[in-house]
Design an enzyme around this catalytic site. Structure first.
Site, mmCIF file in Angstrom:
data_model
loop_
_atom_site.group_PDB
_atom_site.id
_atom_site.type_symbol
_atom_site.label_atom_id
_atom_site.label_comp_id
_atom_site.label_asym_id
_atom_site.label_seq_id
_atom_site.Cartn_x
_atom_site.Cartn_y
_atom_site.Cartn_z
ATOM 1 N N GLY A 120 -21.359 -51.826 30.272
ATOM 2 C CA GLY A 120 -20.783 -51.869 28.933
ATOM 3 C C GLY A 120 -19.486 -51.088 28.843
ATOM 4 N N HIS A 143 -13.661 -55.863 33.064
ATOM 5 C CA HIS A 143 -14.932 -56.584 32.904
ATOM 6 C C HIS A 143 -14.678 -58.019 32.429
ATOM 7 C CE1 HIS A 143 -16.250 -52.298 31.907
ATOM 8 N NE2 HIS A 143 -17.045 -52.600 32.919
ATOM 9 N N SER A 148 -10.840 -48.495 33.684
ATOM 10 C CA SER A 148 -12.185 -47.960 33.904
ATOM 11 C C SER A 148 -12.737 -47.500 32.563
ATOM 12 C CB SER A 148 -12.120 -46.759 34.858
ATOM 13 O OG SER A 148 -13.327 -46.008 34.788
HETATM 14 P P1 AMP Z 1 -19.179 -50.884 35.374
HETATM 15 O O1 AMP Z 1 -19.391 -51.258 33.949
HETATM 16 O O2 AMP Z 1 -18.239 -49.735 35.563
HETATM 17 O O3 AMP Z 1 -20.465 -50.737 36.145
HETATM 18 O O4 AMP Z 1 -18.427 -52.114 36.034
HETATM 19 C C1 AMP Z 1 -18.995 -53.407 35.974
HETATM 20 C C2 AMP Z 1 -18.226 -54.315 36.880
HETATM 21 O O5 AMP Z 1 -16.862 -54.387 36.436
HETATM 22 C C3 AMP Z 1 -18.187 -53.828 38.335
HETATM 23 O O6 AMP Z 1 -18.349 -54.945 39.197
HETATM 24 C C4 AMP Z 1 -16.813 -53.226 38.439
HETATM 25 O O7 AMP Z 1 -16.294 -53.236 39.753
HETATM 26 C C5 AMP Z 1 -16.017 -54.152 37.540
HETATM 27 N N1 AMP Z 1 -14.779 -53.492 37.111
HETATM 28 C C6 AMP Z 1 -14.651 -52.270 36.542
HETATM 29 N N2 AMP Z 1 -13.353 -51.969 36.340
HETATM 30 C C7 AMP Z 1 -12.640 -53.030 36.803
HETATM 31 C C8 AMP Z 1 -11.237 -53.321 36.887
HETATM 32 N N3 AMP Z 1 -10.307 -52.460 36.465
HETATM 33 N N4 AMP Z 1 -10.863 -54.510 37.418
HETATM 34 C C9 AMP Z 1 -11.808 -55.384 37.874
HETATM 35 N N5 AMP Z 1 -13.133 -55.168 37.806
HETATM 36 C C10 AMP Z 1 -13.554 -54.012 37.292
#
Ligand code: AMP
Length: 284
Positions: A31, A37, A185
């Site tokens: 989330g 995302h 992020s």
């Molecule tokens: P998270 O919510 O941080 O667990 O991320 C969920 C998914 O989104 C994971 O596969 C991450 O690698 C991807 N993700 C997070 N930040 C980015 C970004 N800046 N660019 C591409 N994918 C991302």
């Protein structure tokens, strides 16, 4: 968009999609959705008939003292963004639904998890692989979209799927960045204005390392040293690791080989916030 918060509900829904001859794209997230995302949802939407985004802040992948409680949870906004990006299902279980009792079973990937993120956060990848296995088991056969932002995580998940014959095709998607190079992020919201201004130093270090390789440097240690020096020039940033690795094995080669890809990875702390970034380069 249909919002489902039970495992049985998601399974029934996605079984029905497949029984209909339609394909499923799964986008696992914690989330606090941002354009990174959403790019995964867009990629899934282009290749699959139905896109299910999962939103679950997984306690298993946080160590004691990490930011589990502080992690942002803007659920209403997330649902709106996911729907607008093309998701037709959102899976929003709570912790009791995902873990009705403490798990006695852990999925552990050996080797790939021992360095970098795994060295700094020893139980982290076991938490990731265990919850992702649960999500794959609940969702069933699908294409699953992960960001290259978490490059080591992507490698670990690919290896797990191959080793365990999970009925999932893993798709890696490029990193989405701010204009100044900072990788998006969910944790960027923790940065003070000064830290936010300093944060693009990670990307600058990666780009300097890549430029060195493109200019003929073949010694990974020399590239790592330059990345470390650039990071070190920013007083607010504390280097955790800089690496130049083979993108498949995640091992540092003795020398970079012409014609082969390499991956530059970096992690640094800005105050209490850890930031990650990485970049691919083809050795000329
Ligand atoms: P998270 O919510 O941080 O667990 O991320 C969920 C998914 O989104 C994971 O596969 C991450 O690698 C991807 N993700 C997070 N930040 C980015 C970004 N800046 N660019 C591409 N994918 C991302």
């Amino acid at each position: 968009m249909e919002v489902v918060s039970t495992k049985a509900g998601l399974r029934t829904l996605l079984d029905a999609v497949r029984a209909d001859g339609r394909s499923v794209g799964l986008v696992p997230t914690m989330g606090a959705l941002h354009a990174g995302h959403l790019s995964l949802i867009t990629a899934a939407e282009a290749e699959c008939d139905v896109v299910a985004v999962t939103i679950f802040v997984n306690p298993l992948q946080f160590a004691v003292g990490e930011d589990l409680d502080a992690y942002p949870r803007p659920i209403e906004r997330d649902l709106e963004l996911a729907a607008r990006a093309g998701a037709s299902v959102a899976f929003t279980p709570d912790t009791v639904e995902m873990y009705p009792r403490p798990t006695a079973t852990t999925v552990h990937v050996e080797g790939l998890t021992s360095t970098m993120e795994g060295a700094t956060r020893p139980s982290h990848f076991d938490g990731v692989t265990t919850v992702v296995t649960k999500l794959f088991t609940i969702a069933g056969p699908c294409r699953a979209y992960f960001g290259e932002k978490d490059f080591q995580q992507l490698s670990v998940v690919r290896r797990m799927v191959a080793d365990l014959d999970q009925p999932v095709t893993v798709v890696g998607c490029p990193i989405v960045r701010e204009d100044d190079g900072l990788a998006l992020s969910s944790r960027n919201v923790y940065l003070s204005p000064e830290q936010r201004a300093a944060a693009p130093v990670l990307n600058r270090a990666l780009r300097a390392g890549a430029a060195l390789i493109e200019a003929g440097q073949r010694d990974p240690a020399a590239v790592v040293a330059v990345m470390g020096a650039i990071l070190g020039s920013e007083p607010l940033a504390v280097l955790d690791y800089a690496e130049v690795l083979d993108p498949d094995s995640l091992l540092r080669p003795a020398a970079l080989e012409p014609g082969r890809p390499a991956r530059l990875l970096i992690a640094a702390g800005l105050g209490a916030t850890r930031l990650l970034d990485n970049l691919g380069v083809l050795t000329p």
